[in-house]
Design a protein around this motif. Structure first.
Motif, PDB file in Angstrom:
ATOM      1  N   GLN A 173      35.305  -9.727 -76.490  1.00  0.00           N
ATOM      2  CA  GLN A 173      36.127  -9.047 -76.124  1.00  0.00           C
ATOM      3  C   GLN A 173      36.268  -7.497 -76.837  1.00  0.00           C
ATOM      4  OE1 GLN A 173      39.520 -10.637 -76.949  1.00  0.00           O
ATOM      5  NE2 GLN A 173      39.031 -12.701 -76.770  1.00  0.00           N
ATOM      6  N   VAL A 174      35.377  -6.794 -76.090  1.00  0.00           N
ATOM      7  CA  VAL A 174      34.484  -5.474 -76.658  1.00  0.00           C
ATOM      8  C   VAL A 174      34.411  -4.283 -74.770  1.00  0.00           C
ATOM      9  CG1 VAL A 174      33.250  -5.567 -78.427  1.00  0.00           C
ATOM     10  CG2 VAL A 174      32.010  -5.694 -76.721  1.00  0.00           C
ATOM     11  N   HIS A 175      34.321  -3.247 -74.941  1.00  0.00           N
ATOM     12  CA  HIS A 175      34.161  -2.439 -73.997  1.00  0.00           C
ATOM     13  C   HIS A 175      33.487  -1.602 -74.326  1.00  0.00           C
ATOM     14  CE1 HIS A 175      35.242   0.011 -70.588  1.00  0.00           C
ATOM     15  NE2 HIS A 175      35.199   1.200 -71.756  1.00  0.00           N
ATOM     16  N   LEU A 176      31.900  -1.057 -73.759  1.00  0.00           N
ATOM     17  CA  LEU A 176      30.932  -0.512 -73.407  1.00  0.00           C
ATOM     18  C   LEU A 176      31.345   0.691 -72.343  1.00  0.00           C
ATOM     19  CD1 LEU A 176      27.994  -3.138 -73.801  1.00  0.00           C
ATOM     20  CD2 LEU A 176      29.840  -2.709 -75.816  1.00  0.00           C
ATOM     21  N   ARG A 177      30.575   2.038 -72.800  1.00  0.00           N
ATOM     22  CA  ARG A 177      30.745   3.098 -72.385  1.00  0.00           C
ATOM     23  C   ARG A 177      29.663   4.241 -72.547  1.00  0.00           C
ATOM     24  NH1 ARG A 177      35.194   7.703 -72.826  1.00  0.00           N
ATOM     25  NH2 ARG A 177      34.289   9.414 -70.799  1.00  0.00           N
ATOM     26  N   ILE A 178      29.051   4.081 -70.891  1.00  0.00           N
ATOM     27  CA  ILE A 178      27.817   5.134 -71.136  1.00  0.00           C
ATOM     28  C   ILE A 178      28.088   7.063 -71.728  1.00  0.00           C
ATOM     29  CG2 ILE A 178      25.888   5.709 -70.081  1.00  0.00           C
ATOM     30  CD1 ILE A 178      25.904   3.509 -68.089  1.00  0.00           C
ATOM     31  N   MET A 179      27.418   6.883 -72.916  1.00  0.00           N
ATOM     32  CA  MET A 179      27.387   8.087 -72.886  1.00  0.00           C
ATOM     33  C   MET A 179      25.996   9.504 -72.771  1.00  0.00           C
ATOM     34  SD  MET A 179      30.637   7.762 -75.092  1.00  0.00           S
ATOM     35  CE  MET A 179      31.001   9.583 -75.295  1.00  0.00           C
ATOM     36  N   GLY A 180      25.416   8.722 -72.391  1.00  0.00           N
ATOM     37  CA  GLY A 180      24.497   9.687 -71.820  1.00  0.00           C
ATOM     38  C   GLY A 180      22.452   8.752 -71.813  1.00  0.00           C
ATOM     39  N   ARG A 181      22.446   9.075 -70.493  1.00  0.00           N
ATOM     40  CA  ARG A 181      21.304   8.780 -69.344  1.00  0.00           C
ATOM     41  C   ARG A 181      19.631   9.072 -70.089  1.00  0.00           C
ATOM     42  NH1 ARG A 181      25.486   8.344 -66.823  1.00  0.00           N
ATOM     43  NH2 ARG A 181      26.166   6.275 -65.981  1.00  0.00           N
ATOM     44  N   PHE A 182      18.876   8.809 -70.539  1.00  0.00           N
ATOM     45  CA  PHE A 182      17.792   9.628 -71.048  1.00  0.00           C
ATOM     46  C   PHE A 182      16.729   8.529 -70.755  1.00  0.00           C
ATOM     47  CE2 PHE A 182      20.380   9.305 -74.904  1.00  0.00           C
ATOM     48  CZ  PHE A 182      20.954  11.371 -74.767  1.00  0.00           C
ATOM     49  N   GLY A 183      14.971   9.289 -69.989  1.00  0.00           N
ATOM     50  CA  GLY A 183      13.694   8.933 -69.657  1.00  0.00           C
ATOM     51  C   GLY A 183      13.292   9.158 -68.375  1.00  0.00           C
ATOM     52  N   LEU A 184      12.525   8.651 -68.014  1.00  0.00           N
ATOM     53  CA  LEU A 184      11.974   9.071 -66.985  1.00  0.00           C
ATOM     54  C   LEU A 184      13.068   8.654 -65.934  1.00  0.00           C
ATOM     55  CD1 LEU A 184       9.561  10.167 -66.006  1.00  0.00           C
ATOM     56  CD2 LEU A 184       8.454   8.332 -65.558  1.00  0.00           C
ATOM     57  N   PRO A 185      12.959   7.423 -65.287  1.00  0.00           N
ATOM     58  CA  PRO A 185      13.715   7.037 -64.466  1.00  0.00           C
ATOM     59  C   PRO A 185      15.061   8.382 -63.367  1.00  0.00           C
ATOM     60  CG  PRO A 185      13.658   5.057 -65.319  1.00  0.00           C
ATOM     61  CD  PRO A 185      13.381   6.121 -66.040  1.00  0.00           C
ATOM     62  N   PHE A 186      16.200   8.312 -65.038  1.00  0.00           N
ATOM     63  CA  PHE A 186      17.253   9.704 -64.805  1.00  0.00           C
ATOM     64  C   PHE A 186      16.495  10.679 -64.045  1.00  0.00           C
ATOM     65  CE2 PHE A 186      18.462   6.129 -67.816  1.00  0.00           C
ATOM     66  CZ  PHE A 186      19.020   5.244 -67.012  1.00  0.00           C
ATOM     67  N   PHE A 187      15.235  10.947 -65.345  1.00  0.00           N
ATOM     68  CA  PHE A 187      14.735  12.289 -65.591  1.00  0.00           C
ATOM     69  C   PHE A 187      14.660  12.453 -63.924  1.00  0.00           C
ATOM     70  CE2 PHE A 187      11.118  15.353 -64.646  1.00  0.00           C
ATOM     71  CZ  PHE A 187      11.532  16.069 -65.122  1.00  0.00           C
ATOM     72  N   LEU A 188      13.735  12.233 -62.753  1.00  0.00           N
ATOM     73  CA  LEU A 188      13.577  12.016 -61.489  1.00  0.00           C
ATOM     74  C   LEU A 188      14.760  11.362 -60.271  1.00  0.00           C
ATOM     75  CD1 LEU A 188       9.940   9.033 -61.365  1.00  0.00           C
ATOM     76  CD2 LEU A 188      10.329  12.268 -61.703  1.00  0.00           C
ATOM     77  N   HIS A 189      15.819  10.740 -60.262  1.00  0.00           N
ATOM     78  CA  HIS A 189      17.349  11.214 -59.844  1.00  0.00           C
ATOM     79  C   HIS A 189      18.187  12.562 -60.342  1.00  0.00           C
ATOM     80  CE1 HIS A 189      20.382   8.585 -58.543  1.00  0.00           C
ATOM     81  NE2 HIS A 189      21.187   9.907 -59.049  1.00  0.00           N
ATOM     82  N   ARG A 190      17.710  12.579 -61.216  1.00  0.00           N
ATOM     83  CA  ARG A 190      18.703  14.390 -61.646  1.00  0.00           C
ATOM     84  C   ARG A 190      17.871  15.223 -60.646  1.00  0.00           C
ATOM     85  NH1 ARG A 190      19.366  12.808 -67.072  1.00  0.00           N
ATOM     86  NH2 ARG A 190      17.486  14.079 -67.645  1.00  0.00           N
ATOM     87  N   ASN A 191      16.605  15.107 -60.535  1.00  0.00           N
ATOM     88  CA  ASN A 191      15.553  16.012 -59.921  1.00  0.00           C
ATOM     89  C   ASN A 191      14.714  16.072 -58.355  1.00  0.00           C
ATOM     90  OD1 ASN A 191      15.277  18.563 -62.189  1.00  0.00           O
ATOM     91  ND2 ASN A 191      14.906  16.098 -62.927  1.00  0.00           N
ATOM     92  N   ARG A 192      15.711  15.131 -57.825  1.00  0.00           N
ATOM     93  CA  ARG A 192      15.578  14.278 -56.594  1.00  0.00           C
ATOM     94  C   ARG A 192      15.300  15.233 -55.912  1.00  0.00           C
ATOM     95  NH1 ARG A 192      20.476  12.434 -57.649  1.00  0.00           N
ATOM     96  NH2 ARG A 192      21.535  12.736 -55.802  1.00  0.00           N
ATOM     97  N   ARG A 193      16.616  16.421 -55.882  1.00  0.00           N
ATOM     98  CA  ARG A 193      15.975  17.346 -54.905  1.00  0.00           C
ATOM     99  C   ARG A 193      15.456  19.035 -55.307  1.00  0.00           C
ATOM    100  NH1 ARG A 193      22.600  17.543 -53.455  1.00  0.00           N
ATOM    101  NH2 ARG A 193      22.660  15.438 -52.382  1.00  0.00           N
ATOM    102  N   ARG A 194      14.495  18.954 -56.026  1.00  0.00           N
ATOM    103  CA  ARG A 194      13.648  19.654 -56.828  1.00  0.00           C
ATOM    104  C   ARG A 194      12.138  19.174 -56.096  1.00  0.00           C
ATOM    105  NH1 ARG A 194      16.359  21.459 -62.358  1.00  0.00           N
ATOM    106  NH2 ARG A 194      18.278  21.438 -61.739  1.00  0.00           N
ATOM    107  N   LYS A 195      11.927  19.989 -54.701  1.00  0.00           N
ATOM    108  CA  LYS A 195      10.989  19.227 -54.232  1.00  0.00           C
ATOM    109  C   LYS A 195       9.607  20.077 -54.540  1.00  0.00           C
ATOM    110  CE  LYS A 195      12.569  17.741 -50.504  1.00  0.00           C
ATOM    111  NZ  LYS A 195      12.550  17.955 -48.734  1.00  0.00           N
ATOM    112  N   LEU A 196      10.001  21.481 -55.060  1.00  0.00           N
ATOM    113  CA  LEU A 196       8.833  22.516 -55.795  1.00  0.00           C
ATOM    114  C   LEU A 196       9.004  22.004 -57.591  1.00  0.00           C
ATOM    115  CD1 LEU A 196       9.915  26.206 -53.957  1.00  0.00           C
ATOM    116  CD2 LEU A 196       8.283  24.297 -53.588  1.00  0.00           C
TER     117      LEU A 196
END
Length: 408
Positions: free
Chosen positions: A65-88
């Motif tokens: 009976q607890v609640h989890l909240r994501i405070m930050g995302r780290f690592g290669l998958p999130f890095f690629l997702h954030r920069n998916r539109r930066r082709k150069l």
């Protein structure tokens, strides 16, 4: 290695709140769910967890009976997702690894270890004659052939090991410490003559006929041991001559004089305390140097510390970085101090003694004086030595035979 694994799959910073956070943590331990960097905050806990394990805690959240909240995302998958539109940006990263892949096929560093008698420059020059140099393809290097070639070129080297590691060619050698130059025996008849003036103090004649005795004063060029041995008949008449190669050890007491001039004033350098710092970058044959400008009133001393860029232990790149340091100084002239003249005298005298002792000369007396001359100062030394003075001088047999015929 664990950090790289978590970075590759991605991990999260999660905030934990609720009725029983301690029970949730115990359930995670019981289900072998790994959490780390657990911290207590005002209203709960925060911790790190991999994305894979975060998907497994849904049932545990309901039980505790607890609640989890994501405070930050780290690592290669999130890095690629954030920069998916930066082709150069992505193309630049891909180009970087492509360049590294291409550079890994060439030699960018050559290291030689174990050499004492032969210098690095000399060995590198020989390697250049074998077309082995920086920037060559690794596939064109035959280590076995290279080892055999070095041993053949340098007989004093008894062991060679060559191997390619990363982008470096490592050559290890071992020299024969006891090998010397073979003594070439000559058969040409000769005399032993005095190389300089002196008084004979010791003689050991192995071949030939001695012409002087211990205590005799000799001059330069005088025959000490003759290579001409006269042969007499029963009537003590000279009938023939035998020519040999005179050999022996002839010691004599000699004098050695030297004089070193010093200027009347001594130049002294004093640092002003001002410094400039800069850097240099070398990319193959191209270079870039950046250094803060300084005043032109006084001279500057430049020093460089050069390092080749290396990514891993043996993965060298054709990039060199210079750390440049410039120090300003001024020069002025002043009179010599007595202790400075004395130190200069001792230094010069020690250097002379060292050179003489290396030649096997024994120093019997040593007198050094400091003289004040109109043109400056003079360090004048006088030494009494005991040294070998015999030197070979070939015999002209035709002239000797002509003289013998004239006598007969």
């Amino acid at each position: 290695m664990l950090y790289l694994y978590r970075l590759w799959g991605g991990y999260l910073r999660v905030s934990l709140r609720g009725y029983s956070p301690e029970r949730f943590l115990n359930l995670c331990m019981a289900n072998q769910i790994v959490i780390w960097d657990l911290r207590y905050v005002e209203d709960g806990y925060q911790f790190l967890i991999t994305v894979k394990d975060f998907r497994r805690v849904k049932t545990l959240v309901r039980k505790a009976q607890v609640h989890l909240r994501i405070m930050g995302r780290f690592g290669l998958p999130f890095f690629l997702h954030r920069n998916r539109r930066r082709k150069l940006y992505g193309a630049g990263v891909a180009a970087f690894f492509l360049i590294l892949l291409v550079m890994s096929r060439f030699i960018w560093n050559i290291t030689i270890e174990g050499n004492r008698r032969f210098t690095d420059d000399g060995l590198m020059h020989y390697l250049s004659t074998l077309n082995i140099s920086y920037g060559m393809r690794k596939s064109s290097i035959d280590c076995d052939s290279l080892e055999e070639s070095i041993r053949s070129r340098y007989p004093e080297i008894v062991w060679v090991s060559a191997r390619v590691s990363g982008t470096r060619l490592l050559i290890k050698i071992k020299e024969n410490e006891v090998m010397g130059h073979a003594i070439q025996k000559e058969d040409m008849p000769r005399d032993l003559v005095a190389a300089k003036d002196g008084v004979i103090t010791g003689m050991v004649v192995r071949q030939g006929k001695a012409q002087v005795e211990i205590g005799d004063a000799v001059v330069q060029g005088q025959v000490l041991v003759s290579g001409v041995i006269p042969i007499y008949n029963d009537s003590e008449e000279l009938v023939n001559r035998q020519y040999v190669r005179a050999d022996g050890d002839i010691l004599a007491k000699t004098e050695y004089h030297y004089e070193e001039e010093l200027p009347p004033l001594r130049s002294q350098r004093v640092d002003t305390g001002r410094e400039r710092h800069g850097m240099g970058l070398w990319l193959g044959t191209a270079s870039f140097v950046w250094l803060l400008p300084g005043s032109k009133e006084n001279p500057w001393e430049l020093s460089r510390e050069t390092r080749q860029l290396v990514l891993f232990q043996d993965f060298y790149l054709p990039v060199w970085v210079d750390r440049i340091r410039a120090r300003e100084y001024v020069l002025y002239e002043r009179s010599w101090r007595p202790e400075e003249l004395e130190a200069e005298k001792e230094q010069i005298n020690s250097w002379k003694i060292q050179n003489l002792t290396q030649k096997g000369v024994q120093i019997i007396e040593n007198n050094v004086k400091i003289l004040n001359k109109s043109s400056g100062w003079s360090i004048r030394g006088q030494m009494v030595l005991e040294e070998p003075i015999g030197t070979g001088q070939n015999i002209n047999q035709e002239e000797e035979t002509k003289q013998l015929d004239e006598c007969n």
